[in-house]
Scaffold this motif. Structure first.
Motif, PDB file in Angstrom:
ATOM      1  N   VAL A  12       0.823  -1.214   0.000  1.00 33.77           N
ATOM      2  CA  VAL A  12       0.000   0.000   0.000  1.00 33.77           C
ATOM      3  C   VAL A  12       0.858   1.265   0.000  1.00 33.77           C
ATOM      4  N   PRO A  13       1.860   1.405   0.877  1.00 37.34           N
ATOM      5  CA  PRO A  13       2.701   2.614   0.797  1.00 37.34           C
ATOM      6  C   PRO A  13       3.433   2.751  -0.537  1.00 37.34           C
ATOM      7  N   LEU A  14       3.897   1.628  -1.099  1.00 38.09           N
ATOM      8  CA  LEU A  14       4.564   1.692  -2.400  1.00 38.09           C
ATOM      9  C   LEU A  14       3.604   2.181  -3.478  1.00 38.09           C
ATOM     10  N   LEU A  15       2.407   1.639  -3.477  1.00 38.02           N
ATOM     11  CA  LEU A  15       1.414   2.033  -4.473  1.00 38.02           C
ATOM     12  C   LEU A  15       1.016   3.494  -4.309  1.00 38.02           C
ATOM     13  N   VAL A  16       0.769   3.916  -3.093  1.00 35.94           N
ATOM     14  CA  VAL A  16       0.387   5.310  -2.850  1.00 35.94           C
ATOM     15  C   VAL A  16       1.507   6.252  -3.271  1.00 35.94           C
ATOM     16  N   GLY A  17       2.734   5.916  -2.923  1.00 32.51           N
ATOM     17  CA  GLY A  17       3.872   6.755  -3.323  1.00 32.51           C
ATOM     18  C   GLY A  17       3.995   6.872  -4.827  1.00 32.51           C
ATOM     19  N   TRP A  18       3.782   5.773  -5.518  1.00 34.15           N
ATOM     20  CA  TRP A  18       3.875   5.809  -6.974  1.00 34.15           C
ATOM     21  C   TRP A  18       2.729   6.627  -7.578  1.00 34.15           C
ATOM     22  N   VAL A  19       1.521   6.453  -7.065  1.00 38.89           N
ATOM     23  CA  VAL A  19       0.375   7.205  -7.586  1.00 38.89           C
ATOM     24  C   VAL A  19       0.576   8.695  -7.372  1.00 38.89           C
ATOM     25  N   VAL A  20       1.060   9.082  -6.189  1.00 38.05           N
ATOM     26  CA  VAL A  20       1.312  10.501  -5.914  1.00 38.05           C
ATOM     27  C   VAL A  20       2.379  11.041  -6.856  1.00 38.05           C
ATOM     28  N   THR A  21       3.416  10.260  -7.086  1.00 41.83           N
ATOM     29  CA  THR A  21       4.474  10.682  -8.004  1.00 41.83           C
ATOM     30  C   THR A  21       3.937  10.819  -9.422  1.00 41.83           C
ATOM     31  N   ALA A  22       3.148   9.851  -9.846  1.00 39.93           N
ATOM     32  CA  ALA A  22       2.643   9.850 -11.219  1.00 39.93           C
ATOM     33  C   ALA A  22       1.586  10.922 -11.447  1.00 39.93           C
ATOM     34  N   ALA A  23       0.820  11.242 -10.431  1.00 35.83           N
ATOM     35  CA  ALA A  23      -0.264  12.199 -10.598  1.00 35.83           C
ATOM     36  C   ALA A  23       0.237  13.614 -10.819  1.00 35.83           C
ATOM     37  N   GLY A  24       1.386  13.939 -10.251  1.00 32.98           N
ATOM     38  CA  GLY A  24       1.927  15.282 -10.419  1.00 32.98           C
ATOM     39  C   GLY A  24       0.942  16.321  -9.918  1.00 32.98           C
ATOM     40  N   ALA A  25       0.608  17.245 -10.727  1.00 38.31           N
ATOM     41  CA  ALA A  25      -0.354  18.290 -10.369  1.00 38.31           C
ATOM     42  C   ALA A  25      -1.691  17.984 -11.028  1.00 38.31           C
ATOM     43  N   PHE A  26      -2.258  16.840 -10.692  1.00 36.93           N
ATOM     44  CA  PHE A  26      -3.513  16.330 -11.235  1.00 36.93           C
ATOM     45  C   PHE A  26      -3.423  15.988 -12.720  1.00 36.93           C
ATOM     46  N   GLY A  27      -2.222  15.943 -13.240  1.00 36.16           N
ATOM     47  CA  GLY A  27      -2.010  15.519 -14.622  1.00 36.16           C
ATOM     48  C   GLY A  27      -0.913  14.469 -14.615  1.00 36.16           C
ATOM     49  N   VAL A  28      -1.121  13.387 -15.303  1.00 39.83           N
ATOM     50  CA  VAL A  28      -0.159  12.298 -15.281  1.00 39.83           C
ATOM     51  C   VAL A  28       0.910  12.544 -16.343  1.00 39.83           C
ATOM     52  N   ASP A  29       2.119  12.697 -15.892  1.00 45.60           N
ATOM     53  CA  ASP A  29       3.255  12.841 -16.795  1.00 45.60           C
ATOM     54  C   ASP A  29       3.883  11.470 -16.984  1.00 45.60           C
ATOM     55  N   ALA A  30       3.927  10.979 -18.189  1.00 45.53           N
ATOM     56  CA  ALA A  30       4.468   9.651 -18.461  1.00 45.53           C
ATOM     57  C   ALA A  30       5.914   9.743 -18.932  1.00 45.53           C
ATOM     58  N   ASP A  31       6.726  10.481 -18.180  1.00 39.99           N
ATOM     59  CA  ASP A  31       8.138  10.565 -18.545  1.00 39.99           C
ATOM     60  C   ASP A  31       8.885   9.350 -17.999  1.00 39.99           C
ATOM     61  N   SER A  32      10.155   9.252 -18.323  1.00 45.62           N
ATOM     62  CA  SER A  32      10.936   8.077 -17.929  1.00 45.62           C
ATOM     63  C   SER A  32      11.092   7.963 -16.414  1.00 45.62           C
ATOM     64  N   THR A  33      11.122   9.070 -15.711  1.00 43.22           N
ATOM     65  CA  THR A  33      11.240   9.021 -14.258  1.00 43.22           C
ATOM     66  C   THR A  33      10.003   8.391 -13.632  1.00 43.22           C
ATOM     67  N   THR A  34       8.832   8.744 -14.114  1.00 45.27           N
ATOM     68  CA  THR A  34       7.582   8.180 -13.598  1.00 45.27           C
ATOM     69  C   THR A  34       7.494   6.694 -13.891  1.00 45.27           C
ATOM     70  N   VAL A  35       7.855   6.319 -15.102  1.00 46.97           N
ATOM     71  CA  VAL A  35       7.838   4.910 -15.471  1.00 46.97           C
ATOM     72  C   VAL A  35       8.834   4.134 -14.620  1.00 46.97           C
ATOM     73  N   THR A  36      10.014   4.690 -14.396  1.00 40.56           N
ATOM     74  CA  THR A  36      11.025   4.038 -13.566  1.00 40.56           C
ATOM     75  C   THR A  36      10.521   3.864 -12.136  1.00 40.56           C
ATOM     76  N   ALA A  37       9.862   4.878 -11.600  1.00 40.73           N
ATOM     77  CA  ALA A  37       9.316   4.776 -10.238  1.00 40.73           C
ATOM     78  C   ALA A  37       8.258   3.677 -10.164  1.00 40.73           C
ATOM     79  N   GLY A  38       7.398   3.589 -11.158  1.00 42.38           N
ATOM     80  CA  GLY A  38       6.373   2.550 -11.175  1.00 42.38           C
ATOM     81  C   GLY A  38       6.965   1.157 -11.278  1.00 42.38           C
ATOM     82  N   VAL A  39       7.948   1.001 -12.154  1.00 40.60           N
ATOM     83  CA  VAL A  39       8.602  -0.305 -12.314  1.00 40.60           C
ATOM     84  C   VAL A  39       9.338  -0.678 -11.031  1.00 40.60           C
ATOM     85  N   THR A  40       9.986   0.294 -10.409  1.00 37.56           N
ATOM     86  CA  THR A  40      10.691   0.033  -9.148  1.00 37.56           C
ATOM     87  C   THR A  40       9.720  -0.432  -8.072  1.00 37.56           C
TER      88      THR A  40
END
Length: 109
Positions: A12-40
């Motif tokens: 749950v903390p991993l998922l929440v952290g990734w969602v918060v990172t990916a959401a940005g400012a209510f817009g999902v940025d699909a850059d390499s950093t976000t993808v790397t965080a999700g894969v990690t």
């Protein structure tokens, strides 16, 4: 039940952290950093779930060397233990001592 609780407490903390990172400012940025965080987060969750399940499986079969190796690979040789809660219906009510009201000066009567 301990396995389920321990996996949830990690995922749950991993998922929440990734969602918060990916959401940005209510817009999902699909850059390499976000993808790397999700894969990690995903790789970490799978690693934890596999070794935690292996640890539980080894414990049920009393295979101590495998349980020790799985535990060490999780960072601690022993799995977590969560105490079982007894329901309130099964526990007798504790007696309540009667306390007299204080007198006019605030001292117990």
């Amino acid at each position: 039940m301990n396995l389920y609780i321990s996996v949830l407490r990690t995922l749950v903390p991993l998922l929440v952290g990734w969602v918060v990172t990916a959401a940005g400012a209510f817009g999902v940025d699909a850059d390499s950093t976000t993808v790397t965080a999700g894969v990690t987060a995903l790789v970490t969750a799978v690693y934890y779930a596999v070794f935690r399940a292996l640890e539980e499986w080894a414990a049920k079969r009393d295979w101590k060397p495998l349980r020790l190796v799985a535990g060490v690979l999780l960072g601690w040789a022993r799995p977590p233990e969560y105490p079982a809660r007894a329901s309130a219906a099964r526990q007798p009510a504790a007696p309540v001592a009667a306390v007299p009201p204080p007198d006019a000066e605030g001292r117990p009567a």
